[in-house]
Write a protein that holds these residues in place. Sequence first.
Motif, mmCIF file in Angstrom:
data_model
loop_
_atom_site.group_PDB
_atom_site.id
_atom_site.type_symbol
_atom_site.label_atom_id
_atom_site.label_comp_id
_atom_site.label_asym_id
_atom_site.label_seq_id
_atom_site.Cartn_x
_atom_site.Cartn_y
_atom_site.Cartn_z
ATOM 1 N N ASP A 86 -0.152 74.978 18.885
ATOM 2 C CA ASP A 86 -0.146 73.868 19.832
ATOM 3 C C ASP A 86 0.175 74.329 21.246
ATOM 4 N N HIS A 87 0.844 75.485 21.380
ATOM 5 C CA HIS A 87 1.212 75.998 22.704
ATOM 6 C C HIS A 87 0.168 76.945 23.284
ATOM 7 N N ARG A 90 -1.614 74.485 25.745
ATOM 8 C CA ARG A 90 -0.878 73.314 26.235
ATOM 9 C C ARG A 90 -0.250 73.545 27.596
ATOM 10 N N HIS A 91 0.451 74.668 27.766
ATOM 11 C CA HIS A 91 1.131 74.915 29.037
ATOM 12 C C HIS A 91 0.126 75.072 30.182
ATOM 13 N N ASP A 94 -1.099 71.682 31.165
ATOM 14 C CA ASP A 94 -0.121 70.876 31.895
ATOM 15 C C ASP A 94 0.017 71.301 33.351
ATOM 16 N N LEU A 171 -6.547 69.315 22.394
ATOM 17 C CA LEU A 171 -5.807 69.417 23.646
ATOM 18 C C LEU A 171 -5.721 68.061 24.335
ATOM 19 N N GLY A 172 -4.511 67.668 24.705
ATOM 20 C CA GLY A 172 -4.314 66.422 25.418
ATOM 21 C C GLY A 172 -4.210 65.191 24.537
#
Length: 241
Positions: A86-87, A90-91, A94, A171-172
């Motif tokens: 999930d990471h 993700r970063h 963001d 994603l999102g």
Amino acid sequence: MNANAPIKVKAVSTSVGVTQAMVSVFSRDVRVAFRQKQDLLNPLLFFTMVVTLFPLGVSPEVAFLKQSGAGILWVAALLSVLLSLDHLFRHDFDDGTLEQLMLQPQPLFLLVLAKTMAHWMLTGLPLVLLTPVLGLMLHLDGNSVATLCLTLLIGTPVLSLIGSIGAALTLGLRSAGVLLSLLIIPLYIPVLIFGTGTVAAAAEGAQVSGYLALMGAFLVLALTLAPFASAAALRISLSNS
């Protein structure tokens, strides 16, 4: 310094070659990961806890652990990689870095491949290095431990590459972790079957070259197709965000 600082435009400008751009993305992801040590430690702690608690919850008998130890370690490794997926984007999503990557002249699928390889080096490779200790704890013999490490060394990059597709697709989204698991776990099953089957064959003294060749084929197929699929999924996710 912000741990999720976007890549500088200079690092992936039009004067930079594809290889240098991939190295820049790879090194940036490694630096960011070491600034967020909890993301590095969580999969390793999860892997260790699952393997350690399994004998307590099922059976501590030596014969049982020898027979099922490879499966325990493979399932624990699979879930640990899944926990960290999930990471993967993700970063960057963001802080806007992902949009910058998509605007670069270098092919997006190669930049995605660099990010995925950084993810494997930070997540999959430590699991492989930790496996001998946990394998001995489960009473696996030396030949089984060596074969298990080899299958994980081939198989964990496949897990990261396939997982990158699911991470890009979700994603999102809210509850992305649950949806990611539902999408990716069925695709992990062949790798899990052949990974544990290779160790079982080695424990029985059978030839494992055929199993390893199939796992190598999985790796080549994932390296060939997964970056394209992940790049396309990222474009879809960002266009819908």
